[in-house]
Design an enzyme around this catalytic site. Structure first.
Site, short mmCIF file in Angstrom:
data_model
loop_
_atom_site.label_atom_id
_atom_site.label_comp_id
_atom_site.label_asym_id
_atom_site.label_seq_id
_atom_site.Cartn_x
_atom_site.Cartn_y
_atom_site.Cartn_z
N PHE A 228 0.85 -1.19 0.00
CA PHE A 228 0.00 0.00 0.00
C PHE A 228 0.89 1.23 0.00
O PHE A 228 2.07 1.18 0.34
CB PHE A 228 -0.96 -0.01 1.20
N TYR A 229 0.27 2.33 -0.40
CA TYR A 229 1.01 3.59 -0.56
C TYR A 229 0.61 4.56 0.55
O TYR A 229 -0.56 4.71 0.88
CB TYR A 229 0.73 4.18 -1.94
N LEU A 230 1.63 5.19 1.12
CA LEU A 230 1.42 6.18 2.17
C LEU A 230 1.48 7.59 1.60
O LEU A 230 0.91 8.51 2.19
CB LEU A 230 2.47 6.01 3.26
N LEU B 31 -3.36 5.03 1.10
CA LEU B 31 -4.09 5.79 0.10
C LEU B 31 -4.70 4.79 -0.88
O LEU B 31 -4.01 3.91 -1.38
CB LEU B 31 -3.15 6.73 -0.66
#
Length: 161
Positions: A29-31, A82
């Site tokens: 996942f993207y922060l 996100l």
């Protein structure tokens, strides 16, 4: 720092499965994302977590920095993801002296299969495996950050049938 130069391809058929050397279950996942940069957490096989920072400039090369993160902290950070959490199985497949990473996506991206080749060499089309489909290296829709931030389904992505 590693310099990453990669090509991405859709996968045309399942012939690659005969040459799988390893398979890794990945949740990522993207922060943070922005023009030319991403901050990602990747959890491999439910036991190892890496924080990855990627920075791109002109051309296909990207600067990449990776750091180990305690698994418990990575799992806590997932609350700050996100978009969607990407789930996929990465298969290592060797062909013609090169290592291809074939990602078979699950969840809302099920049916999407992408092969990546990371090498500074220019591999001529006739030396690529026959199971590779269209080159999508320059199609931003197929980048993992785009897949995470995209709509709930694959949208207009090419999914395996």
């Amino acid at each position: 720092m590693a310099k990453e130069i990669e090509r991405k391809f859709l996968v045309a058929d399942t012939a690659w499965r005969d040459n799988v050397e390893a398979a890794i279950e990945i949740r990522q996942f993207y922060l943070a994302t922005g023009p030319g940069r991403t901050v990602r957490i990747r959890i491999s096989n439910g036991v190892e977590a890496l924080l990855t920072l990627k920075f791109s400039g002109p051309g296909r090369g990207r600067d990449e920095y990776e750091y180990g993160v305690p698994l418990s902290e990575a799992l806590e950070m997932q609350a700050f993801a996100l978009g969607r959490v990407i789930e996929k199985t990465r298969h290592h497949v060797r062909y013609g002296g090169y290592l291809y990473e074939v990602d078979v996506f699950a969840g809302s991206l099920e049916g999407l299969v992408i092969a990546e080749l990371e090498t500074p060499d220019i591999v001529a089309a006739e030396n690529l495996p026959s199971w590779l489909g269209r080159d999508v290296t320059d199609d931003g829709r197929y980048y993992n950050a785009s897949l995470a931030l995209g709509g709930e389904s694959g949208g207009d992505l090419v999914l395996a049938g």
